[in-house]
Design an enzyme around this catalytic site. Structure first.
Site, PDB file in Angstrom:
ATOM      1  N   SER A 182      66.505  98.098 -11.900  1.00 43.02           N
ATOM      2  CA  SER A 182      65.502  99.430 -11.467  1.00 43.02           C
ATOM      3  C   SER A 182      65.094  99.168  -9.937  1.00 43.02           C
ATOM      4  CB  SER A 182      65.116  99.746 -12.665  1.00 43.02           C
ATOM      5  OG  SER A 182      64.228  98.760 -12.325  1.00 43.02           O
ATOM      6  N   HIS A 210      69.672 102.728 -16.176  1.00 41.94           N
ATOM      7  CA  HIS A 210      69.962 103.227 -14.614  1.00 41.94           C
ATOM      8  C   HIS A 210      71.281 103.499 -14.891  1.00 41.94           C
ATOM      9  CE1 HIS A 210      66.309 103.860 -12.492  1.00 41.94           C
ATOM     10  NE2 HIS A 210      66.154 102.477 -13.454  1.00 41.94           N
ATOM     11  N   LYS A 241      67.173 109.599 -18.431  1.00 44.07           N
ATOM     12  CA  LYS A 241      66.925 109.390 -16.988  1.00 44.07           C
ATOM     13  C   LYS A 241      68.458 110.135 -16.232  1.00 44.07           C
ATOM     14  CE  LYS A 241      64.584 105.207 -15.799  1.00 44.07           C
ATOM     15  NZ  LYS A 241      64.433 103.449 -16.598  1.00 44.07           N
TER      16      LYS A 241
HETATM   17  C1  LIG Z   1      63.382 103.156 -17.151  1.00 40.86           C
HETATM   18  C2  LIG Z   1      63.587 102.125 -17.753  1.00 40.86           C
HETATM   19  C3  LIG Z   1      63.789 101.705 -19.095  1.00 40.86           C
HETATM   20  C4  LIG Z   1      62.373 102.810 -19.734  1.00 40.86           C
HETATM   21  O1  LIG Z   1      63.501 104.004 -20.151  1.00 40.86           O
HETATM   22  P1  LIG Z   1      63.013 104.776 -20.786  1.00 40.86           P
HETATM   23  O2  LIG Z   1      63.271 105.561 -21.739  1.00 40.86           O
HETATM   24  O3  LIG Z   1      62.068 105.471 -19.714  1.00 40.86           O
HETATM   25  O4  LIG Z   1      61.262 104.396 -21.851  1.00 40.86           O
HETATM   26  C5  LIG Z   1      63.324 100.298 -19.111  1.00 40.86           C
HETATM   27  N1  LIG Z   1      65.303  99.556 -18.861  1.00 40.86           N
HETATM   28  C6  LIG Z   1      65.014 100.055 -17.733  1.00 40.86           C
HETATM   29  C7  LIG Z   1      66.382  99.055 -16.525  1.00 40.86           C
HETATM   30  C8  LIG Z   1      64.537 101.169 -16.577  1.00 40.86           C
HETATM   31  O5  LIG Z   1      65.212 101.097 -15.410  1.00 40.86           O
END
Ligand SMILES: *Cc1c(COP(=O)(O)O)cnc(C)c1O
Length: 404
Positions: A182, A210, A241
């Protein structure tokens, strides 16, 4: 009476002094390519709304419809009485989309990761984890009480050496990586890791937060991107996302999913999504499957933006995806860069320690499918102007090397 929480104020003051204090920016419009934050119109390069679905009329309509029919809340946790038809429909949809036996939706990607890792492993077991894996994996690993073995970023050979060293030990082994990292936007070496897991009898798990909606056919994720169907035991994805709404899912075998119904603590002890969330997610999967041009746009915007950033002399690190860091070095510089960009009409988050290692501070940019070329050009103009003013890139006619 002395305030027993006084130490919190002291810590906050220390963070202010070292420039690590974070004020929340207030979003005063919907999440769009151009938004209003703190009273200012800015180009938004700081969202994970990759496909522009967060305010898509079809998702909004689906959410409103579901709310009118089924109300705003589910009334209970899934295992008591909070499993609605829409929840099951979404899970069947995700399983079919990902080409796996079954899927279960959690409240977020965070709870999906943490809840799953903690549920499927115990204190005699071993977790082999990339050093840059997401916080939710780290928390899940700690909650499981298994031994945690960290390997250097993307180093599949090192991961395999750890697995080989554990061969003589009792306990199960889990090899886990982010699909797309991320903060750097690089892709985990899934083929090599899956092969290593296979050779040593380890469970292979990928967190595709992602990559969901971004990589693979119609956004099916890294397993599809690398054509590793059947080789990864546990896939986690997010609905927060690219899918544009909220939630996380775990998919794999029917047994994995039914086990999580019994032992996934966020599933058992926290209320399920409102019907609007499930309905909006279902509408998002219609768009993923029906409008592949959105993903094509995302990638063409990504290529365009990266090429021009490099041409300006910015260091964009090891990114292979729409997550494009602009490396600056010190956290203070990153926050100052971000602040000046905002003043000029561009939102890009400054990121420093502890989110990234010391000396590797950056601003992080994410273009979306719905940014126009004119908006991207305007963003590049602002980056160039501020970058020159701060001495991060050379002036006009100069050599384009970042100056530190
Ligand atoms: C954003 C993210 C999460 C968490 O996802 P949410 O649905 O926002 O709780 C988990 N793992 C990674 C690698 C992320 O970037």
């Amino acid at each position: 009476m002395p305030d027993p929480l006084a130490y919190l104020g002291e810590q906050l003051q220390a963070w202010r002094e070292e420039g690590a204090y974070q004020r929340l920016r207030e979003l005063q419009s919907a999440c769009e390519p151009v938004c209003r934050f703190d009273g200012r119109e800015v180009i938004n390069l700081a969202s994970n709304n990759y496909l522009g679905l967060a305010n898509h009329p079809k998702l909004v309509e689906a959410a409103l419809d579901a709310t009118r029919k089924f109300g705003v809340g589910s009334g209970a946790v899934r295992t008591i009485s909070g499993t609605m038809t829409l929840h099951l429909e979404l899970e069947r949809r995700i399983a079919a989309f990902k080409r796996v036996e079954a899927a279960v939706v959690f409240q977020s990607g965070f709870t999906a990761n943490a809840g799953t890792v903690a549920a499927i492993l115990g204190k005699e077991d071993h977790i082999v984890s990339d050093e840059l894996n997401h916080a939710s994996i780290i928390d899940g690993a700690r909650l499981s009480r298994a031994s945690i073995h960290v390997f250097p970023h993307r180093d599949a050979a090192a991961a395999e050496r750890i697995l080989a060293g554990l061969n003589s030990q009792p306990g199960r082994k889990l090899l886990i990586t982010d699909g797309v990292f991320s903060m750097d936007g690089d892709i985990g070496p899934l083929p090599e890791l899956a092969a290593a897991a296979g050779r040593h009898g380890a469970i292979m798990m990928v967190d595709d937060a992602h990559a969901s909606g971004v990589l693979g056919r119609n956004g099916r994720g890294t397993v599809d991107h690398f054509d590793l169907h059947g080789r990864v035991d546990v896939q986690v994805g997010t609905l927060s996302k690219a899918v544009g709404v909220l939630g996380g899912y775990v998919c794999g075998s029917r047994n994995l999913i039914e086990y999580l119904y019994h032992r996934g603590r966020p599933f058992l002890f926290s209320t399920s999504h409102p019907p609007a969330v499930a309905a909006a997610c279902l509408a998002a999967f219609d768009i993923l499957e029906g409008e592949p041009e959105r993903i094509a746009n995302l990638w063409s915007n990504t290529r365009y933006f990266k090429e021009r950033l490099s041409a300006l002399g910015f260091d964009t690190g090891a990114s292979e995806t729409p997550i494009t860091p602009v490396m600056v070095g010190e956290a203070k510089t990153a926050h100052e860069f971000s602040r000046q960009l905002f003043e000029e009409g561009l939102l890009a988050t400054g990121i420093g320690f502890p989110t990234v290692p010391r000396g590797k501070a950056r601003i992080r940019t994410i273009v979306t499918a719905t940014h126009t070329r004119a908006q991207l050009d305007r963003a590049l103009e602002i980056l160039e102007r501020v970058g020159r003013r701060m001495g991060l890139i050379a002036g006009p006619g100069g050599l384009c090397y970042p100056e530190r």
